[in-house]
Design a protein around this motif. Sequence first.
Motif, mmCIF file in Angstrom:
data_model
loop_
_atom_site.group_PDB
_atom_site.id
_atom_site.type_symbol
_atom_site.label_atom_id
_atom_site.label_comp_id
_atom_site.label_asym_id
_atom_site.label_seq_id
_atom_site.Cartn_x
_atom_site.Cartn_y
_atom_site.Cartn_z
ATOM 1 N N ARG A 66 3.339 -2.936 -3.962
ATOM 2 C CA ARG A 66 4.472 -2.579 -4.368
ATOM 3 C C ARG A 66 5.748 -3.245 -3.860
ATOM 4 N NH1 ARG A 66 2.563 2.520 -4.670
ATOM 5 N NH2 ARG A 66 3.620 3.020 -2.293
ATOM 6 N N THR A 69 6.062 -7.626 -4.982
ATOM 7 C CA THR A 69 6.274 -6.947 -6.102
ATOM 8 C C THR A 69 7.763 -7.165 -6.510
ATOM 9 O OG1 THR A 69 4.235 -6.074 -7.177
ATOM 10 C CG2 THR A 69 6.412 -5.751 -8.275
ATOM 11 N N CYS A 70 8.444 -5.803 -5.077
ATOM 12 C CA CYS A 70 9.493 -5.942 -5.475
ATOM 13 C C CYS A 70 10.331 -7.234 -4.421
ATOM 14 C CB CYS A 70 10.242 -4.355 -4.784
ATOM 15 S SG CYS A 70 9.393 -3.488 -5.090
ATOM 16 N N MET A 77 15.488 -6.417 -2.473
ATOM 17 C CA MET A 77 14.537 -5.309 -3.191
ATOM 18 C C MET A 77 13.733 -4.281 -2.668
ATOM 19 S SD MET A 77 16.354 -4.842 -6.740
ATOM 20 C CE MET A 77 17.920 -5.159 -7.309
ATOM 21 N N ARG A 78 14.048 -2.914 -2.657
ATOM 22 C CA ARG A 78 12.145 -2.893 -1.856
ATOM 23 C C ARG A 78 11.740 -1.299 -2.578
ATOM 24 N NH1 ARG A 78 13.038 -5.918 0.834
ATOM 25 N NH2 ARG A 78 14.072 -6.071 3.165
ATOM 26 N N PRO A 79 10.180 -1.049 -2.710
ATOM 27 C CA PRO A 79 9.848 -0.576 -3.658
ATOM 28 C C PRO A 79 10.496 1.247 -2.743
ATOM 29 C CG PRO A 79 8.531 -1.007 -1.524
ATOM 30 C CD PRO A 79 9.614 -1.904 -1.530
ATOM 31 N N SER A 83 7.145 5.169 -6.502
ATOM 32 C CA SER A 83 6.636 4.073 -7.189
ATOM 33 C C SER A 83 4.970 3.984 -6.907
ATOM 34 C CB SER A 83 7.049 3.091 -6.839
ATOM 35 O OG SER A 83 7.259 2.534 -5.580
ATOM 36 N N ARG A 89 8.572 0.595 -9.524
ATOM 37 C CA ARG A 89 10.354 1.286 -9.307
ATOM 38 C C ARG A 89 10.552 0.554 -7.594
ATOM 39 N NH1 ARG A 89 7.788 5.242 -11.616
ATOM 40 N NH2 ARG A 89 8.526 5.864 -13.481
ATOM 41 N N CYS A 90 11.868 -0.436 -7.677
ATOM 42 C CA CYS A 90 12.558 -0.886 -6.425
ATOM 43 C C CYS A 90 14.189 -0.287 -6.649
ATOM 44 C CB CYS A 90 12.164 -2.284 -7.100
ATOM 45 S SG CYS A 90 10.503 -3.133 -6.994
ATOM 46 N N SER A 91 14.163 -0.645 -5.077
ATOM 47 C CA SER A 91 15.992 -0.273 -5.027
ATOM 48 C C SER A 91 16.571 -1.371 -4.093
ATOM 49 C CB SER A 91 16.068 1.308 -4.755
ATOM 50 O OG SER A 91 15.409 1.474 -3.566
#
Length: 104
Positions: A66, A69-70, A77-79, A83, A89-91
């Motif tokens: 994850r 991927t982020c 971005m960070r997971p 997720s 989902r990254c934020s």
Amino acid sequence: FEAFLKAWVEAGWSLPSRRPGFAHGATAELPDGVLLLASYHPSQQNTQTGRLTAAMFQRIFARARRALTCAAMVPSMRPTAASRDRHVRCSRSSNTAAAAARAS
């Protein structure tokens, strides 16, 4: 874990003000967005005593996937903690709805 932290400092990098401590599954964000993810070693002693189970080890690699991927989607971005399913989902640090990608 301690050897990595020592080598990190010797290479000229700084550690967070609160030094990361080892625990299976612990994470620490190091300078330049480097994510340190800790895991028990899959030794015979750790696996036969149940300190490290196959499920625990699989979760570590899922978390690493994850994070990668982020980072590939948007480097800043960070997971998110939520997720854990097939969706990634990254934020950004505090923006929980920054990006979403579905695995096909």
